[in-house]
Design an enzyme around this catalytic site. Structure first.
Site, mmCIF file in Angstrom:
data_model
loop_
_atom_site.group_PDB
_atom_site.id
_atom_site.type_symbol
_atom_site.label_atom_id
_atom_site.label_comp_id
_atom_site.label_asym_id
_atom_site.label_seq_id
_atom_site.Cartn_x
_atom_site.Cartn_y
_atom_site.Cartn_z
ATOM 1 N N THR A 199 -64.538 -57.736 -123.751
ATOM 2 C CA THR A 199 -64.412 -56.382 -124.314
ATOM 3 C C THR A 199 -62.926 -56.036 -124.402
ATOM 4 O O THR A 199 -62.283 -56.360 -125.391
ATOM 5 C CB THR A 199 -65.193 -55.331 -123.510
ATOM 6 O OG1 THR A 199 -64.856 -55.434 -122.134
ATOM 7 C CG2 THR A 199 -66.693 -55.512 -123.708
ATOM 8 N N LYS A 204 -65.595 -62.089 -117.778
ATOM 9 C CA LYS A 204 -64.892 -61.040 -118.524
ATOM 10 C C LYS A 204 -64.637 -59.892 -117.550
ATOM 11 O O LYS A 204 -65.394 -59.713 -116.583
ATOM 12 C CB LYS A 204 -65.684 -60.581 -119.749
ATOM 13 C CG LYS A 204 -67.020 -59.949 -119.517
ATOM 14 C CD LYS A 204 -67.112 -58.444 -119.443
ATOM 15 C CE LYS A 204 -66.098 -57.714 -120.238
ATOM 16 N NZ LYS A 204 -66.186 -56.243 -119.902
ATOM 17 N N THR A 232 -66.457 -54.303 -113.689
ATOM 18 C CA THR A 232 -67.004 -54.293 -115.040
ATOM 19 C C THR A 232 -66.853 -55.709 -115.493
ATOM 20 O O THR A 232 -65.971 -56.063 -116.261
ATOM 21 C CB THR A 232 -66.218 -53.403 -116.004
ATOM 22 O OG1 THR A 232 -66.185 -52.116 -115.461
ATOM 23 C CG2 THR A 232 -66.891 -53.355 -117.370
ATOM 24 N N GLU A 268 -56.830 -53.676 -117.154
ATOM 25 C CA GLU A 268 -56.452 -52.846 -118.303
ATOM 26 C C GLU A 268 -55.046 -52.285 -118.105
ATOM 27 O O GLU A 268 -54.778 -51.604 -117.117
ATOM 28 C CB GLU A 268 -57.477 -51.733 -118.505
ATOM 29 C CG GLU A 268 -58.766 -52.287 -119.112
ATOM 30 C CD GLU A 268 -59.882 -51.277 -119.207
ATOM 31 O OE1 GLU A 268 -59.766 -50.193 -118.604
ATOM 32 O OE2 GLU A 268 -60.893 -51.581 -119.860
ATOM 33 N N ASN A 309 -58.001 -45.912 -121.858
ATOM 34 C CA ASN A 309 -59.203 -45.209 -121.420
ATOM 35 C C ASN A 309 -59.242 -43.728 -121.780
ATOM 36 O O ASN A 309 -60.241 -43.058 -121.526
ATOM 37 C CB ASN A 309 -59.372 -45.386 -119.904
ATOM 38 C CG ASN A 309 -59.731 -46.823 -119.574
ATOM 39 O OD1 ASN A 309 -60.760 -47.314 -120.028
ATOM 40 N ND2 ASN A 309 -58.878 -47.496 -118.829
#
Lengths: 419, 419
Positions: free
Chosen positions: B169, B195, B206, B292, B414
């Site tokens: 993702t 991932k 996640t 991220e 985000n």
């Protein structure tokens, strides 16, 4: 921000219980308390970094402290003094800009020395003096400057607002409030200040809180009502999931109002508890609203939880979700982040019963997205206050938690704090 | 990043146990596994969003899932299928771009339907098919696209690298590894992909993880060794303190190598455990490194804890301190944040015994700052890897956790994810 703006803060009139009148003065609103602040040279910029609160009479003190296992030296000194004095005190000396934490035997001696110098100045038993420090960890206090500062300190019966500025570190504005109300026929006052504003989780905060009242309180009642108020206020604030080494909160009661001692289970106890709850929740909310880098206050209300513990976990879990805090910053009604944060808290949840509203917009009903209007949902994420309302439909318990958004400002403030 | 760069990743050779040889292929490195990916239209940008892994023979499967109370529908389907099949499977179908979470009865039916379509295509019992989804919560899957995608899917015995891209993702690069080693005279292979990369805490991430091996493993041993490996790898990664609704990790063993079944307590068990530990820790570290917005990998090693639980709490508490993550981003050796984060974990700590090093620079000895060189300390915070080494001097337990810095990029990613 001018003093008058500070007092005209519209957040003060929210949830103001009937019978409470807002007044000025903060920690010196109640008669018998004096306070002051000055710059002694701890901070690099010349803003106040030493503050003192003095009571004319010996006060009963209720206190709560950080549960950190690496607590500052001040915590050890305060606990020892309260134990020795039977939870009584006449003064507190506070420095900002230096946490006096992780400084070894020297740090403990310096904390003790701050209380001794204050005691000498005021002619008190050192055990009746408390000490707070807040700021950078691991740097010894510049004691010559602190000593001069204590010697030079002037306190005044209108010194509350100045005091509220002297305890600040990265706060952008003082947090100060006071109220007046009737307690069994006697008018009493309750006021105080806090400082925030990073590292506010999971118990208390990088926070200091000083409350004063002239009400006469039964000793046990004072401790119980303070514990309950802290639990529903400072323990329900999250800025960034961290907990500090120095967090301390105090309620000083000097008993000058002369009312009959307030005991648990009486109407007066309820009145005082409501006032204290209002004051502490206001100050808690202000810390969230002034979180480091914050541009929005997040208010999370959970209803219908199976237990109080579940309600609290759920509410706090959502305020403390960094990824949802980012969505709040961006005004993105990405409610999946709320679902994920809720699920991770461990609170008892039946996904298929869950209702979530952003502001007044029902976004999720029985665990599934409604046909909500995207523009309305985004509208609910815009503006200074973002409300997240959850109904778990598992029971009757409720809780409210406060947080803020996560912005570039938070990172910038903390990326080079000591460089 | 080219495939060859991916395989020449220098992080792969760190801590590589003797006897393990790095090979290519990921989930298809072991004979008997085929994989593929394609774009079916779930994501708005045309990057692969559907992937399939197929085993030629029925595999024994070990699996762990998120403990979220608002888990995705896929979690319920997978648990039911594994229970019905006795923890066996032949295929997994994965979509990225949509989490299929919080979609009510329709979401559950869609998850089930993905397994049925895959089973029909491959001529299998649907209970032998598992399903994963990852992406945005609360949007129904576009099932027409998914159905076409499953119909069109091609799998190949060199499809592992493609598969590693199809499950991504917000990952900026695939995470893929495979090794070959001898197990009681037989050469076996173990490989896989994960991932990430937001919401990686406190249990799993996640994250999705697929591991394959052709080794023959005793059923109980397979479950135990996988549980232990996950505990020391994916459960020790933090990007942002959140936990997702969809986290799943699988180890498929097809038994084609024909070795004597590996049982607990044997030298072969130790060899396999070391290989699995190496592979899972590599993949965990890669998720942290590709967190991220991350620009730096943070490696926290705790020694001298009183218990394993304390060591783990301490290490993870430091990786998950947002305020310290900011300091890592800024290259600021503000070790007070480490002290504060450690104290807040509740791990048994004696402040006066604590040693902290940043890289090789001893910063704190016996709880007090050393006369360290500020330039050296800053140097230790510079570069792609930041090592935080703690010795608690309370016992013998150790733990390692991985995290990353907190940057503007995390917020930007985000703040408007669904807008």
């Amino acid at each position: 921000m001018s003093e008058s703006e500070l007092y005209q803060d519209s957040y003060k009139t929210r949830d103001l219980p009937a019978g409470l009148r807002l007044i000025e003065g903060g920690v010196t609103a109640a008669p018998g308390f004096r306070a002051g602040t000055l710059y002694c040279g701890i901070k690099s910029d010349p803003t106040p970094d030493l503050a003192m609160l003095v009571a004319d009479e010996v006060c009963q003190v209720a206190a709560t402290f950080t549960t950190s296992r690496t607590a500052s030296h001040i915590i050890h000194v305060d606990k020892a003094h309260l134990a020795a004095s039977g939870y009584r005190a006449r003064a507190v000396v506070v420095n900002s800009g230096n946490a006096n934490c992780s400084n070894g035997p020297r740090g403990l001696a310096d904390a003790q020395r701050m209380t001794e110098l204050t005691a000498q100045k005021l002619g008190l038993d050192p055990n009746l003096v408390l000490v707070s420090s807040t700021g950078i960890i691991g740097r010894p206090l510049p004691m010559e400057k602190v000593e001069s500062g204590i010697a030079d300190m002037q306190v005044a019966d209108d010194g509350g607002p100045a005091y509220s500025r002297g305890i600040m570190t990265t706060d952008t504005r003082p947090k100060i409030i006071a109220v007046e109300f009737e307690l069994g026929g006697t008018i009493v006052r309750l006021g105080g200040s806090t400082k925030g504003v990073g590292m506010i989780y999971p118990n208390m905060a990088t926070m200091l809180c000083y409350l004063t009242t002239n009400a006469v309180l039964d000793h046990d009642f004072q401790h119980e009502v303070f514990r309950a108020a802290v639990n529903d206020s400072f323990n329900m604030v999250c800025v960034d999931h961290d907990m500090s080494t120095n967090d301390s909160a105090f309620l000083f009661a000097n008993g000058q109002a002369g009312n009959a001692p307030v005991r648990a289970g009486t109407p007066e106890a309820e009145t005082f508890a409501a006032a204290l709850r209002y004051v502490t929740r206001y100050l808690a909310r202000e810390m969230a609203r002034d979180g480091e880098g914050a541009t929005k206050l997040m208010i999370v209300k959970v209803r219908g939880a199976a237990t109080d513990a579940d309600a609290r976990k759920a509410a706090r879990g959502i305020t403390s979700s960094a990824i949802w805090q980012c969505a709040v910053a961006g005004g993105d009604p990405n409610w999946g982040r709320v679902i994920a944060a809720l699920g991770a808290t461990g609170a008892d949840v039946d996904h298929s019963r869950l209702d979530i509203s952003l502001g007044d917009v029902l976004i999720v009903h029985e665990g599934v997205a409604t046909a909500y209007d995207q523009a309305q949902a985004q509208q609910a994420m815009t503006g200074p206050d973002v409300y997240v309302n959850l109904h778990l439909h598992m029971g009757e318990a409720t809780a409210t938690a406060w947080g803020c958004d996560l912005t570039h400002g938070y990172i910038d403030e903390n990326a080079t704090y000591t460089r």
